[in-house]
Enzyme design. Structure first.
Site, short mmCIF file in Angstrom:
data_model
loop_
_atom_site.label_atom_id
_atom_site.label_comp_id
_atom_site.label_asym_id
_atom_site.label_seq_id
_atom_site.Cartn_x
_atom_site.Cartn_y
_atom_site.Cartn_z
N ASP A 106 4.57 0.50 11.92
CA ASP A 106 3.33 -0.15 11.48
C ASP A 106 3.26 -1.61 11.90
O ASP A 106 2.18 -2.20 11.93
CB ASP A 106 3.19 -0.06 9.97
CG ASP A 106 3.07 1.37 9.50
OD1 ASP A 106 3.32 1.63 8.31
OD2 ASP A 106 2.73 2.24 10.33
N CYS A 144 -5.44 12.18 12.33
CA CYS A 144 -6.04 10.87 12.08
C CYS A 144 -5.96 10.11 13.40
O CYS A 144 -5.62 10.64 14.43
CB CYS A 144 -5.30 10.14 10.96
SG CYS A 144 -3.75 9.51 11.53
N LYS A 188 0.84 -1.21 0.00
CA LYS A 188 0.00 0.00 0.00
C LYS A 188 0.87 1.25 0.00
O LYS A 188 0.64 2.19 -0.76
CB LYS A 188 -0.88 0.01 1.25
CG LYS A 188 -1.53 1.36 1.54
CD LYS A 188 -2.43 1.32 2.76
CE LYS A 188 -1.70 1.53 4.03
NZ LYS A 188 -1.39 2.95 4.33
N ASN A 189 1.90 1.25 0.84
CA ASN A 189 2.69 2.49 1.01
C ASN A 189 3.68 2.72 -0.11
O ASN A 189 4.43 3.70 -0.10
CB ASN A 189 3.37 2.47 2.38
CG ASN A 189 2.34 2.56 3.49
OD1 ASN A 189 1.18 2.86 3.22
ND2 ASN A 189 2.74 2.27 4.71
N ILE A 249 7.64 7.01 16.61
CA ILE A 249 7.29 7.69 15.36
C ILE A 249 6.00 8.49 15.49
O ILE A 249 5.95 9.67 15.14
CB ILE A 249 7.16 6.66 14.20
CG1 ILE A 249 8.44 5.83 14.07
CG2 ILE A 249 6.81 7.38 12.89
CD1 ILE A 249 9.68 6.61 13.71
N ARG A 291 -8.45 -0.79 4.61
CA ARG A 291 -7.60 0.26 4.02
C ARG A 291 -6.22 -0.30 3.66
O ARG A 291 -5.56 0.17 2.74
CB ARG A 291 -7.42 1.41 5.01
CG ARG A 291 -8.65 2.27 5.20
CD ARG A 291 -8.32 3.48 6.03
NE ARG A 291 -7.08 4.09 5.55
CZ ARG A 291 -6.23 4.76 6.34
NH1 ARG A 291 -6.50 4.89 7.62
NH2 ARG A 291 -5.14 5.28 5.84
N ARG A 349 -1.28 14.82 12.41
CA ARG A 349 -0.46 14.41 11.26
C ARG A 349 -0.03 15.68 10.53
O ARG A 349 -0.57 16.03 9.50
CB ARG A 349 -1.26 13.47 10.35
CG ARG A 349 -1.67 12.17 10.99
CD ARG A 349 -0.52 11.23 11.31
NE ARG A 349 0.10 10.64 10.14
CZ ARG A 349 -0.32 9.53 9.54
NH1 ARG A 349 -1.40 8.93 9.99
NH2 ARG A 349 0.29 9.05 8.49
N PRO A 350 0.90 16.45 11.12
CA PRO A 350 1.32 17.70 10.48
C PRO A 350 1.94 17.45 9.11
O PRO A 350 2.41 16.34 8.82
CB PRO A 350 2.35 18.25 11.46
CG PRO A 350 2.83 17.09 12.24
CD PRO A 350 1.67 16.13 12.32
N ASP A 388 4.00 20.04 7.93
CA ASP A 388 4.93 21.19 7.87
C ASP A 388 6.16 20.90 7.04
O ASP A 388 6.65 21.76 6.29
CB ASP A 388 5.30 21.62 9.29
CG ASP A 388 5.88 20.47 10.11
OD1 ASP A 388 5.26 19.38 10.11
OD2 ASP A 388 6.95 20.62 10.70
#
Ligand code: EPZ
Length: 417
Positions: A306, A116, A22-23, A328, A398, A121-122, A124
């Site tokens: 994850d 989320c 997925k990623n 993380i 997901r 979940r910035p 920047d």
């Protein structure tokens, strides 16, 4: 709403192929916008997040076609630069489209992806570094209004944190920039390498992906290409945790063991027997897992964040007490209260979770809180005596095409109803 029903307590035995990552597919789908032609992508998993990414591409004017695991994207006629709020909200990682839309159209409008389940979940680092490359980005009422008055120009970028998404956004933005970009402190995840391989196969000039310094020499144009997505190492780690809690012996095919070194090391510490060779991983667990005295999630190639929830679920039945430190994300333990409904002994404080292993978990009704937390509940249910039902499995879909199908192939008593 369907739910997953598990009759736990059974050993796992069997083999299965691991789906595409997925990623990896998500940033690669964004990167197809740089190609004014056709990208053919193989081993593309059937996931709700992938569906959202394909909807975004269609909304922007691309022609998208899926035939099984093969997705074809033709970005000849991109005629829009705005990602609807509804789609941004469905998938936080849509921010990775920003660099691609700007590079292709010279402008972009999208809502800030917002928080989320894992905490704030910035973005920047994405915004700061796209600005360094030439973007003008105004944040106005939760929206990002972006323009690129003079196109992207190559620069030296120093990431204050080795952010996966920010590394991907900068790589994509720099691919067609004027001049050379160097990313220092780049993320080193295998998905970064896969994105570079995809772009290079279309004529990009990206060097050093997988190391913490990536060099991108801007080119004028990319051409049609075809690419196969790497296997999903997080799905593989989930099923390693499943056999860890259940006992038994499973064979995972279409994996890249070298990408799972951090997880393999942890599994060996718990007493699993691991046999790894090109494309294949055999994992056996003959008795209750040993505890892990201290497990820190890290950026790649450390133990991946994850894989934390499924492995923590496995250790709820360990011999002894394990200590997790999540380095993380700020808030990665939402699922713990649900896991405790199975009888697990877990205490959390901020980024730390203390897991006192017990010999028995008991099935119960639970509810997924996020993607990997949902996977952790599946692992817990497999290791619990009796029936576990899991609600809100949309979170799990997901990131797992069909976790029920996969675990059935490994001999689990599991169904969706
Ligand atoms: C990617 O998310 C993955 N998602 C995540 O997988 C994964 O957990 C994460 O990388 C770390 O490996 C996708 O690839 C689609 P980050 P991303 O930018 O890019 C902070 C899953 O379950 N940060 O490396 O969002 C951030 O808040 C998902 O498959 C900033 O502060 O991860 C977080 O604490 C979950 N500012 C940390 O860095 C920024 O601008 C890691 O973020 C960006 C990030």
């Amino acid at each position: 709403m369907s739910k997953i029903v598990i009759e736990g307590g059974k050993k796992l035995n069997g083999a299965l192929e691991i789906d595409g990552a997925k990623n990896s597919i998500l940033p690669i789908l964004a990167a197809t916008l740089l190609i004014e032609g056709t990208s053919e992508i193989h081993n593309c998993p059937v996931l709700s997040d992938v569906d959202v990414a394909l909807k975004i591409l269609s909304h922007l004017g691309c022609v998208v076609k899926r035939e099984g695991q093969c997705v074809t994207v033709n970005c000849q006629n991109v005629n829009c630069a705005e990602v609807p709020h509804s789609l941004m909200r469905e998938m936080r990682s849509s921010i990775v489209f920003l660099g691609a839309i700007l590079a292709r159209t010279g402008k972009a409008v999208m809502s800030s992806p917002g928080g989320c389940e894992l905490g704030p979940r910035p973005v920047d680092l994405h915004i700061k570094n796209l600005k360094i490359l030439g973007a003008q980005i105004e944040e106005d009422g939760g929206f990002l209004n972006c323009t690129l008055p003079e196109g992207f120009k190559g620069k030296e970028i120093y990431l204050s944190f080795a952010s996966v998404g920010a590394t991907e956004n900068v790589m994509i933005a720099a691919t067609l920039a004027q001049g050379k970009t160097i990313i220092h402190n780049a993320a080193r995840e295998p998905e970064i390498v896969d994105l570079a391989d995809f772009l290079n196969s279309a004529g990009a000039k990206i060097f050093g992906a997988g190391s913490n310094t990536i060099e991108i020499i801007g080119v004028d144009k990319l051409h049609d290409t075809s690419h196969k997505i790497i296997p999903d190492r997080i799905i593989a780690s989930t099923y390693m945790a499943a056999v860890g809690i259940c006992g038994g012996s499973i064979t995972l095919k279409n994996v890249i063991p070298a990408q799972l070194a951090g997880v393999i090391d942890v599994m060996k510490q718990t007493g699993a027997e691991i046999f790894a060779r090109e494309g294949i991983l055999k994992v056996s667990m003959k008795k209750r897992p040993r505890r892990i005295s201290s497990l820190h999630t890290q950026i790649y190639p450390g133990f991946p964040t994850d894989s934390g929830p499924p492995i923590l679920a496995m250790l709820t039945k360990a011999r002894g007490t394990s200590v997790f430190v999540e380095n993380i994300f700020q808030n990665r333990y939402n699922y713990v209260d649900e896991l405790k409904r199975l009888g697990a002994n877990i205490e959390t404080e901020g980024r730390v979770a203390v897991v006192e292993g017990c010999s028995r978990l008991s099935g119960a009704p639970v509810r997924a809180t996020d993607l990997r937390g949902g996977a952790a509940l599946v692992v817990g249910g497999l290791g619990a005596q009796g029936i576990t039902t899991i609600d809100k499995i949309c979170y799990i879909k997901r990131g797992y095409a069909d976790i029920v199908r996969d675990l059935k192939m490994l001999g689990a008593e599991i169904k969706e109803e």
